[in-house]
Design a protein around this motif. Sequence first.
Motif, PDB file in Angstrom:
ATOM      1  N   ILE A 149      60.578  -8.383 -39.192  1.00 19.12           N
ATOM      2  CA  ILE A 149      59.364  -8.413 -38.382  1.00 19.12           C
ATOM      3  C   ILE A 149      59.001  -9.876 -38.165  1.00 19.12           C
ATOM      4  O   ILE A 149      59.309 -10.731 -38.987  1.00 19.12           O
ATOM      5  CB  ILE A 149      58.202  -7.642 -39.037  1.00 19.12           C
ATOM      6  N   VAL A 150      58.365 -10.178 -37.051  1.00 18.10           N
ATOM      7  CA  VAL A 150      58.048 -11.553 -36.678  1.00 18.10           C
ATOM      8  C   VAL A 150      56.548 -11.758 -36.762  1.00 18.10           C
ATOM      9  O   VAL A 150      55.758 -10.925 -36.296  1.00 18.10           O
ATOM     10  CB  VAL A 150      58.562 -11.872 -35.256  1.00 18.10           C
ATOM     11  N   HIS A 151      56.164 -12.889 -37.352  1.00 20.28           N
ATOM     12  CA  HIS A 151      54.741 -13.216 -37.507  1.00 20.28           C
ATOM     13  C   HIS A 151      54.513 -14.655 -37.058  1.00 20.28           C
ATOM     14  O   HIS A 151      55.020 -15.593 -37.664  1.00 20.28           O
ATOM     15  CB  HIS A 151      54.328 -13.052 -38.962  1.00 20.28           C
ATOM     16  N   GLY A 152      53.761 -14.839 -35.977  1.00 23.00           N
ATOM     17  CA  GLY A 152      53.539 -16.170 -35.432  1.00 23.00           C
ATOM     18  C   GLY A 152      52.307 -16.833 -35.993  1.00 23.00           C
ATOM     19  O   GLY A 152      51.364 -16.176 -36.439  1.00 23.00           O
ATOM     20  N   VAL A 153      52.319 -18.168 -35.962  1.00 20.65           N
ATOM     21  CA  VAL A 153      51.154 -18.944 -36.385  1.00 20.65           C
ATOM     22  C   VAL A 153      50.703 -19.923 -35.302  1.00 20.65           C
ATOM     23  O   VAL A 153      49.636 -20.515 -35.418  1.00 20.65           O
ATOM     24  CB  VAL A 153      51.423 -19.728 -37.693  1.00 20.65           C
ATOM     25  N   GLY A 154      51.507 -20.078 -34.249  1.00 20.27           N
ATOM     26  CA  GLY A 154      51.215 -21.134 -33.283  1.00 20.27           C
ATOM     27  C   GLY A 154      50.987 -20.704 -31.855  1.00 20.27           C
ATOM     28  O   GLY A 154      50.910 -21.549 -30.955  1.00 20.27           O
ATOM     29  N   LEU A 155      50.847 -19.406 -31.590  1.00 21.36           N
ATOM     30  CA  LEU A 155      50.649 -18.965 -30.204  1.00 21.36           C
ATOM     31  C   LEU A 155      49.296 -19.409 -29.664  1.00 21.36           C
ATOM     32  O   LEU A 155      49.147 -19.687 -28.483  1.00 21.36           O
ATOM     33  CB  LEU A 155      50.783 -17.445 -30.119  1.00 21.36           C
ATOM     34  N   SER A 156      48.300 -19.496 -30.538  1.00 17.40           N
ATOM     35  CA  SER A 156      46.938 -19.881 -30.134  1.00 17.40           C
ATOM     36  C   SER A 156      46.419 -18.951 -29.047  1.00 17.40           C
ATOM     37  O   SER A 156      45.970 -19.381 -27.990  1.00 17.40           O
ATOM     38  CB  SER A 156      46.920 -21.335 -29.649  1.00 17.40           C
ATOM     39  N   ILE A 157      46.457 -17.669 -29.359  1.00 10.09           N
ATOM     40  CA  ILE A 157      46.103 -16.660 -28.358  1.00 10.09           C
ATOM     41  C   ILE A 157      44.645 -16.745 -27.944  1.00 10.09           C
ATOM     42  O   ILE A 157      44.272 -16.270 -26.878  1.00 10.09           O
ATOM     43  CB  ILE A 157      46.431 -15.246 -28.907  1.00 10.09           C
ATOM     44  N   GLY A 158      43.810 -17.403 -28.745  1.00  7.61           N
ATOM     45  CA  GLY A 158      42.401 -17.475 -28.418  1.00  7.61           C
ATOM     46  C   GLY A 158      41.938 -18.769 -27.791  1.00  7.61           C
ATOM     47  O   GLY A 158      40.730 -18.947 -27.565  1.00  7.61           O
ATOM     48  N   SER A 159      42.851 -19.701 -27.492  1.00  7.30           N
ATOM     49  CA  SER A 159      42.438 -20.950 -26.847  1.00  7.30           C
ATOM     50  C   SER A 159      41.851 -20.673 -25.470  1.00  7.30           C
ATOM     51  O   SER A 159      42.423 -19.910 -24.678  1.00  7.30           O
ATOM     52  CB  SER A 159      43.630 -21.905 -26.708  1.00  7.30           C
ATOM     53  N   ALA A 160      40.726 -21.303 -25.157  1.00  7.82           N
ATOM     54  CA  ALA A 160      40.033 -21.021 -23.901  1.00  7.82           C
ATOM     55  C   ALA A 160      40.852 -21.442 -22.689  1.00  7.82           C
ATOM     56  O   ALA A 160      40.819 -20.773 -21.649  1.00  7.82           O
ATOM     57  CB  ALA A 160      38.679 -21.726 -23.895  1.00  7.82           C
ATOM     58  N   THR A 198      32.400 -12.854 -29.261  1.00 12.51           N
ATOM     59  CA  THR A 198      31.624 -12.595 -28.052  1.00 12.51           C
ATOM     60  C   THR A 198      32.427 -11.704 -27.106  1.00 12.51           C
ATOM     61  O   THR A 198      33.659 -11.572 -27.243  1.00 12.51           O
ATOM     62  CB  THR A 198      31.294 -13.905 -27.326  1.00 12.51           C
ATOM     63  N   GLN A 199      31.748 -11.129 -26.137  1.00 11.82           N
ATOM     64  CA  GLN A 199      32.429 -10.313 -25.145  1.00 11.82           C
ATOM     65  C   GLN A 199      33.419 -11.153 -24.349  1.00 11.82           C
ATOM     66  O   GLN A 199      34.514 -10.684 -24.005  1.00 11.82           O
ATOM     67  CB  GLN A 199      31.417  -9.664 -24.205  1.00 11.82           C
ATOM     68  N   GLN A 200      33.070 -12.392 -24.055  1.00 14.36           N
ATOM     69  CA  GLN A 200      33.974 -13.264 -23.296  1.00 14.36           C
ATOM     70  C   GLN A 200      35.263 -13.504 -24.061  1.00 14.36           C
ATOM     71  O   GLN A 200      36.362 -13.432 -23.481  1.00 14.36           O
ATOM     72  CB  GLN A 200      33.282 -14.585 -22.998  1.00 14.36           C
ATOM     73  N   ALA A 201      35.169 -13.795 -25.354  1.00  8.84           N
ATOM     74  CA  ALA A 201      36.368 -14.007 -26.159  1.00  8.84           C
ATOM     75  C   ALA A 201      37.173 -12.722 -26.280  1.00  8.84           C
ATOM     76  O   ALA A 201      38.415 -12.740 -26.231  1.00  8.84           O
ATOM     77  CB  ALA A 201      35.982 -14.528 -27.540  1.00  8.84           C
ATOM     78  N   LEU A 202      36.498 -11.608 -26.443  1.00  7.17           N
ATOM     79  CA  LEU A 202      37.183 -10.322 -26.528  1.00  7.17           C
ATOM     80  C   LEU A 202      37.969 -10.035 -25.258  1.00  7.17           C
ATOM     81  O   LEU A 202      39.142  -9.637 -25.307  1.00  7.17           O
ATOM     82  CB  LEU A 202      36.152  -9.217 -26.778  1.00  7.17           C
ATOM     83  N   ASP A 203      37.361 -10.242 -24.109  1.00  8.37           N
ATOM     84  CA  ASP A 203      38.049 -10.000 -22.830  1.00  8.37           C
ATOM     85  C   ASP A 203      39.269 -10.907 -22.684  1.00  8.37           C
ATOM     86  O   ASP A 203      40.324 -10.473 -22.203  1.00  8.37           O
ATOM     87  CB  ASP A 203      37.083 -10.229 -21.667  1.00  8.37           C
ATOM     88  N   LEU A 204      39.127 -12.180 -23.082  1.00  8.35           N
ATOM     89  CA  LEU A 204      40.233 -13.133 -22.969  1.00  8.35           C
ATOM     90  C   LEU A 204      41.430 -12.688 -23.792  1.00  8.35           C
ATOM     91  O   LEU A 204      42.564 -12.625 -23.298  1.00  8.35           O
ATOM     92  CB  LEU A 204      39.765 -14.517 -23.417  1.00  8.35           C
ATOM     93  N   VAL A 205      41.204 -12.362 -25.064  1.00  4.93           N
ATOM     94  CA  VAL A 205      42.310 -12.000 -25.949  1.00  4.93           C
ATOM     95  C   VAL A 205      42.899 -10.645 -25.570  1.00  4.93           C
ATOM     96  O   VAL A 205      44.118 -10.455 -25.617  1.00  4.93           O
ATOM     97  CB  VAL A 205      41.848 -12.009 -27.414  1.00  4.93           C
ATOM     98  N   ALA A 206      42.061  -9.706 -25.163  1.00  4.50           N
ATOM     99  CA  ALA A 206      42.573  -8.395 -24.750  1.00  4.50           C
ATOM    100  C   ALA A 206      43.491  -8.519 -23.545  1.00  4.50           C
ATOM    101  O   ALA A 206      44.562  -7.883 -23.479  1.00  4.50           O
ATOM    102  CB  ALA A 206      41.417  -7.444 -24.458  1.00  4.50           C
ATOM    103  N   GLU A 207      43.090  -9.346 -22.578  1.00  2.87           N
ATOM    104  CA  GLU A 207      43.926  -9.527 -21.380  1.00  2.87           C
ATOM    105  C   GLU A 207      45.251 -10.186 -21.738  1.00  2.87           C
ATOM    106  O   GLU A 207      46.318  -9.784 -21.246  1.00  2.87           O
ATOM    107  CB  GLU A 207      43.154 -10.364 -20.360  1.00  2.87           C
ATOM    108  N   ARG A 208      45.219 -11.197 -22.589  1.00  2.33           N
ATOM    109  CA  ARG A 208      46.459 -11.857 -23.001  1.00  2.33           C
ATOM    110  C   ARG A 208      47.338 -10.923 -23.820  1.00  2.33           C
ATOM    111  O   ARG A 208      48.578 -10.960 -23.713  1.00  2.33           O
ATOM    112  CB  ARG A 208      46.136 -13.125 -23.791  1.00  2.33           C
ATOM    113  N   THR A 209      46.726 -10.091 -24.622  1.00  5.06           N
ATOM    114  CA  THR A 209      47.488  -9.134 -25.414  1.00  5.06           C
ATOM    115  C   THR A 209      48.206  -8.136 -24.519  1.00  5.06           C
ATOM    116  O   THR A 209      49.376  -7.793 -24.750  1.00  5.06           O
ATOM    117  CB  THR A 209      46.563  -8.408 -26.400  1.00  5.06           C
TER     118      THR A 209
END
Length: 290
Positions: free
Chosen positions: A74-85, A131-142
């Motif tokens: 299984i792969v586990h990342g530490v550097g994707l930075s999925i939450g960067s604005a 926040t809702q804004q952060a949630l929307d950002l990460v959900a879309e990227r996911t």
Amino acid sequence: MSASTSKRAGPGPRVGIGTSYEALDPTFIEALLPRLDFVEVIPDTLAVREGRRSKIPAQTLRQLEQIATQATVIVHGVGLSIGSADSWNDDYFQLLDQILEVVPVAWHSEHLAFTHVDGHFTGTMLALPRTQQALDLVAERTRRLQARYPLPFLLENTVNLLPDPPAELSEAAFLNRLATDSGCGLLLDLYNLECNAHNQGWAAADFLAELDLAPVRELHLAGGTEHRGLMLDIHSRLTRDSTRQLMPEVLARAPGVEAVIYEIMPEALPVLGYQAWADEVERLDQLMAA
């Protein structure tokens, strides 16, 4: 042991034991492999810099091929930075692609955090504002990530090193919404949970009561250090008794969990010792089977 012979009785898939792999002594990895159902591969720590890009050495990829014949990778990342604005770290995908080209991977995961601001490395993983804004950002990227890679994708609860700012959602509610909105699974790190409960002054039991455990597919356990009363996310110790005691409670309520991973930083091994690492894997394995 193999994944087919372990672990928990009852509903849901059987739960296997695993540990993190960061290109350590191949002889020791070979000795540890017979105890493992899963090996967690961290692309960022396997890579070396070649010019402006990172690349996983061919020798390391060959080691992964050998590991994959004996355990599930299984792969586990530490550097994707999925939450960067501004943007996530595209270089991470190059590393993930290299691994997927040579070994079968059951699923992959990343921290629910950001490590870059305006292209500059922060030096650590930082928790997102809830926040809702952060949630929307990460959900879309996911959703984009799941479209790119036809594999289950999990997000992990992260230690918040800073004072908790005003938030629109609790930490558990944020994870619940993220799993629902994006379709991702969850990786529940029990040590991270303890760190946040201790540092922020709330009860781990309250978090677990609020969290929907159905999307949880993987658990992490680790041990760290305290500095001036602050619990730090530095995986340099054996797991604490309190962390181990959380595991059976969560497994009893989370039928989708398939893997329990003990994480240890390679930098800690000269002090901790390889035998202590192997013994901890065995201890957690026996606790699951009890």
